[in-house]
Design a protein around this motif. Structure first.
Motif, PDB file in Angstrom:
ATOM      1  N   PRO A  77       1.047  -1.037  -0.102  1.00  0.00           N
ATOM      2  CA  PRO A  77      -0.013  -0.047   0.127  1.00  0.00           C
ATOM      3  C   PRO A  77       0.898   1.257   0.063  1.00  0.00           C
ATOM      4  CG  PRO A  77       0.210  -0.976   2.208  1.00  0.00           C
ATOM      5  CD  PRO A  77       0.602  -1.939   1.311  1.00  0.00           C
ATOM      6  N   ARG A  78       0.131   2.346  -0.577  1.00  0.00           N
ATOM      7  CA  ARG A  78       1.160   3.576  -0.484  1.00  0.00           C
ATOM      8  C   ARG A  78       0.582   4.199   0.763  1.00  0.00           C
ATOM      9  NH1 ARG A  78       0.016   6.142  -6.545  1.00  0.00           N
ATOM     10  NH2 ARG A  78       1.178   4.611  -7.817  1.00  0.00           N
ATOM     11  N   GLU A  79       1.861   5.184   1.155  1.00  0.00           N
ATOM     12  CA  GLU A  79       1.474   5.980   2.448  1.00  0.00           C
ATOM     13  C   GLU A  79       0.572   7.076   2.327  1.00  0.00           C
ATOM     14  OE1 GLU A  79       2.576   4.671   5.156  1.00  0.00           O
ATOM     15  OE2 GLU A  79       3.993   3.296   4.042  1.00  0.00           O
ATOM     16  N   LYS A  80      -0.254   7.505   3.080  1.00  0.00           N
ATOM     17  CA  LYS A  80      -1.130   8.743   2.864  1.00  0.00           C
ATOM     18  C   LYS A  80      -0.596   9.774   3.487  1.00  0.00           C
ATOM     19  CE  LYS A  80      -5.297   5.806   3.300  1.00  0.00           C
ATOM     20  NZ  LYS A  80      -6.470   5.792   4.378  1.00  0.00           N
ATOM     21  N   ARG A  81       0.734   9.692   3.625  1.00  0.00           N
ATOM     22  CA  ARG A  81       1.427  11.014   4.167  1.00  0.00           C
ATOM     23  C   ARG A  81       3.115  10.790   4.142  1.00  0.00           C
ATOM     24  NH1 ARG A  81       3.570   9.588   8.950  1.00  0.00           N
ATOM     25  NH2 ARG A  81       2.568   7.704   9.993  1.00  0.00           N
ATOM     26  N   ASP A  82       3.708  11.925   4.143  1.00  0.00           N
ATOM     27  CA  ASP A  82       4.976  11.939   4.161  1.00  0.00           C
ATOM     28  C   ASP A  82       5.601  11.131   5.451  1.00  0.00           C
ATOM     29  OD1 ASP A  82       5.323  12.819   1.674  1.00  0.00           O
ATOM     30  OD2 ASP A  82       5.569  14.662   2.256  1.00  0.00           O
ATOM     31  N   MET A  83       6.517  10.198   5.312  1.00  0.00           N
ATOM     32  CA  MET A  83       6.980   9.643   6.505  1.00  0.00           C
ATOM     33  C   MET A  83       8.421   9.963   6.962  1.00  0.00           C
ATOM     34  SD  MET A  83       5.680   5.661   6.455  1.00  0.00           S
ATOM     35  CE  MET A  83       6.061   5.591   8.195  1.00  0.00           C
ATOM     36  N   ASN A  84       8.735  10.240   8.169  1.00  0.00           N
ATOM     37  CA  ASN A  84       9.908  10.538   8.661  1.00  0.00           C
ATOM     38  C   ASN A  84      10.487   9.336   9.356  1.00  0.00           C
ATOM     39  OD1 ASN A  84      10.244  13.502   8.178  1.00  0.00           O
ATOM     40  ND2 ASN A  84       8.859  13.698   9.849  1.00  0.00           N
ATOM     41  N   PHE A  85      11.582   8.930   8.795  1.00  0.00           N
ATOM     42  CA  PHE A  85      12.140   7.423   9.311  1.00  0.00           C
ATOM     43  C   PHE A  85      13.091   7.737  10.286  1.00  0.00           C
ATOM     44  CE2 PHE A  85      11.000   7.199   4.749  1.00  0.00           C
ATOM     45  CZ  PHE A  85      10.377   6.119   4.748  1.00  0.00           C
ATOM     46  N   LYS A  86      13.148   6.585  11.007  1.00  0.00           N
ATOM     47  CA  LYS A  86      14.078   6.568  12.286  1.00  0.00           C
ATOM     48  C   LYS A  86      15.229   5.515  12.315  1.00  0.00           C
ATOM     49  CE  LYS A  86       9.563   7.110  14.708  1.00  0.00           C
ATOM     50  NZ  LYS A  86       8.603   6.425  15.556  1.00  0.00           N
ATOM     51  N   ASP A  92      12.494  -0.062   2.559  1.00  0.00           N
ATOM     52  CA  ASP A  92      12.762  -0.522   1.422  1.00  0.00           C
ATOM     53  C   ASP A  92      13.398   0.671   0.709  1.00  0.00           C
ATOM     54  OD1 ASP A  92      11.767  -3.032   1.992  1.00  0.00           O
ATOM     55  OD2 ASP A  92       9.845  -2.846   1.012  1.00  0.00           O
ATOM     56  N   ALA A  93      14.266   0.585  -0.078  1.00  0.00           N
ATOM     57  CA  ALA A  93      14.967   1.615  -0.712  1.00  0.00           C
ATOM     58  C   ALA A  93      14.845   1.402  -2.096  1.00  0.00           C
ATOM     59  CB  ALA A  93      16.415   1.875  -0.480  1.00  0.00           C
ATOM     60  N   ARG A 132      10.562   3.648   1.442  1.00  0.00           N
ATOM     61  CA  ARG A 132       9.392   3.260   2.122  1.00  0.00           C
ATOM     62  C   ARG A 132       9.337   2.315   3.344  1.00  0.00           C
ATOM     63  NH1 ARG A 132       7.165  -0.883  -2.955  1.00  0.00           N
ATOM     64  NH2 ARG A 132       8.510  -2.833  -2.116  1.00  0.00           N
ATOM     65  N   LEU A 133       8.202   2.389   4.114  1.00  0.00           N
ATOM     66  CA  LEU A 133       8.332   1.527   5.183  1.00  0.00           C
ATOM     67  C   LEU A 133       8.475  -0.148   4.705  1.00  0.00           C
ATOM     68  CD1 LEU A 133       8.115   1.300   8.423  1.00  0.00           C
ATOM     69  CD2 LEU A 133       5.559   1.067   8.011  1.00  0.00           C
ATOM     70  N   HIS A 134       9.239  -0.840   5.409  1.00  0.00           N
ATOM     71  CA  HIS A 134       9.365  -2.250   5.002  1.00  0.00           C
ATOM     72  C   HIS A 134       8.033  -2.894   5.511  1.00  0.00           C
ATOM     73  CE1 HIS A 134      10.916  -6.339   4.015  1.00  0.00           C
ATOM     74  NE2 HIS A 134      10.666  -6.159   5.321  1.00  0.00           N
ATOM     75  N   ARG A 135       7.569  -3.742   4.785  1.00  0.00           N
ATOM     76  CA  ARG A 135       6.284  -4.291   5.002  1.00  0.00           C
ATOM     77  C   ARG A 135       6.554  -5.771   4.568  1.00  0.00           C
ATOM     78  NH1 ARG A 135       3.636   0.444   3.893  1.00  0.00           N
ATOM     79  NH2 ARG A 135       2.122   1.132   5.800  1.00  0.00           N
ATOM     80  N   GLU A 136       5.793  -6.609   5.337  1.00  0.00           N
ATOM     81  CA  GLU A 136       5.775  -8.179   5.211  1.00  0.00           C
ATOM     82  C   GLU A 136       4.293  -8.590   4.780  1.00  0.00           C
ATOM     83  OE1 GLU A 136       8.457 -10.484   4.723  1.00  0.00           O
ATOM     84  OE2 GLU A 136       9.896  -9.085   5.705  1.00  0.00           O
ATOM     85  N   TRP A 137       4.045  -9.515   3.746  1.00  0.00           N
ATOM     86  CA  TRP A 137       2.947  -9.993   3.169  1.00  0.00           C
ATOM     87  C   TRP A 137       2.493 -11.074   3.853  1.00  0.00           C
ATOM     88  CZ3 TRP A 137      -1.408  -8.611   1.442  1.00  0.00           C
ATOM     89  CH2 TRP A 137      -2.401  -9.572   0.634  1.00  0.00           C
TER      90      TRP A 137
END
Length: 298
Positions: A77-86, A92-93, A132-137
């Motif tokens: 899924p796409r993010e609905k907002r800009d994310m600041n990563f920590k 995922d790059a 993007r945030l790394h996600r697992e299916w």
């Protein structure tokens, strides 16, 4: 165990992400489209067309490949907002036309981030728009889901002196495996001194001790007993003193399974007692193993 069949089965025209076993492409996910599916020799094969990889030098003909269904997943899924990563967050790059899993190792000025890739042992810098945030299916759902409020994990509170943990390595021949160890000392800068339970030093006089950081350590999974494993289910297999992630490619009997390893393109037979449910340590939680569709619709 719940049925992983869901609405994201890979029908003709479905947009997907594709993993490859070819050298130089392992560990990345590429956007593509399902052209058609078919069954062959008890395997579910999918003809896909890549969106960013080309079959010709001029770059006008998209590459097509016939792949096993285990190499596909729906589009994240796409993010609905800009994310600041920590720092230490899994991301995922976007690099060389695909999405590669890495870990944030530096938060830099100008919305830029340093990302370390375990598979290649490289560290590169990316803009926020390239991450993007790394996600697992996982069982028909993305984890973490869109807009989920993630819990912060403080590893030093979870893994103290004497804790049983698992440690991964970036060394050649050990990448992708997790080895049991015990924390012998907590060190500054979120590092740990560990003693392995199955790996001995070069002199073979005692068990190996090593300093590791938070990107290479996790709590030990619970010893939950699984009644049986299913075709295409992700598992960890005990092999060469470590746990390696693979996929059940054939159920031989209730107590024996053939397991396929994407990283080495090998298939090995294991007893039930040498397998466990695959779990990922994500945002301070154990997440059940990924699944793919178990039946295909034309």
């Amino acid at each position: 165990m719940s049925d992983p069949l869901n609405s994201h089965c890979f029908k003709k025209g479905t947009e997907v992400e594709i993993s490859s076993n070819d050298n130089g492409f392992r560990g990345a996910w590429y956007a593509g489209t399902v052209i058609k599916s078919k069954n062959s020799n008890n395997k579910r094969l999918i003809l896909v067309e890549y969106k960013t990889l080309m079959a010709d030098e001029s770059g006008t003909k998209p590459l097509r490949e016939t792949l096993d269904v285990v190499q596909l997943r729906p589009l994240p899924p796409r993010e609905k907002r800009d994310m600041n990563f920590k720092f230490s967050e899994e991301v995922d790059a976007y690099y060389n036309d695909g999405w590669w899993e890495g870990v944030v190792t530096g938060v830099n000025p100008g919305d830029r981030y340093s990302v370390f890739f375990r598979a290649t042992r490289e560290q590169l810098e990316f803009s926020r728009s390239e991450l993007r945030l790394h996600r697992e299916w996982v069982y028909g759902k993305w984890v973490p889901p869109l807009e989920e409020q993630e819990e912060e994990l403080c590893n030093k509170d979870k893994m103290t002196k004497g804790s049983l943990v698992e440690v991964c390595s970036d060394e050649d021949g050990f990448q992708g495996a997790w080895f049991a160890a015990t924390v012998t000392e907590q060190l500054p800068h979120e590092k740990f001194l560990v003693e392995y339970k199955s790996i001995r030093n070069d002199e073979d006089t005692e068990f190996l001790t090593e300093v590791v950081d938070t990107n290479h350590i996790r709590p030990h999974p619970s010893d939950e007993v699984v009644d049986r494993f299913h075709l295409l289910e992700e598992v960890d297999a005990l092999y060469n003193d470590g746990w390696w992630v693979g996929v059940i490619s054939k159920v031989l009997s209730r107590q024996r399974y053939k397991v396929y390893f994407r990283g080495t393109n090998e298939e090995i037979v294991f007893k039930q007692s040498d397998l466990r449910q695959h779990l990922d340590w994500i945002s301070g939680k154990w997440v059940s193993s990924s699944s793919v569709c178990t039946s295909m619709r034309r």
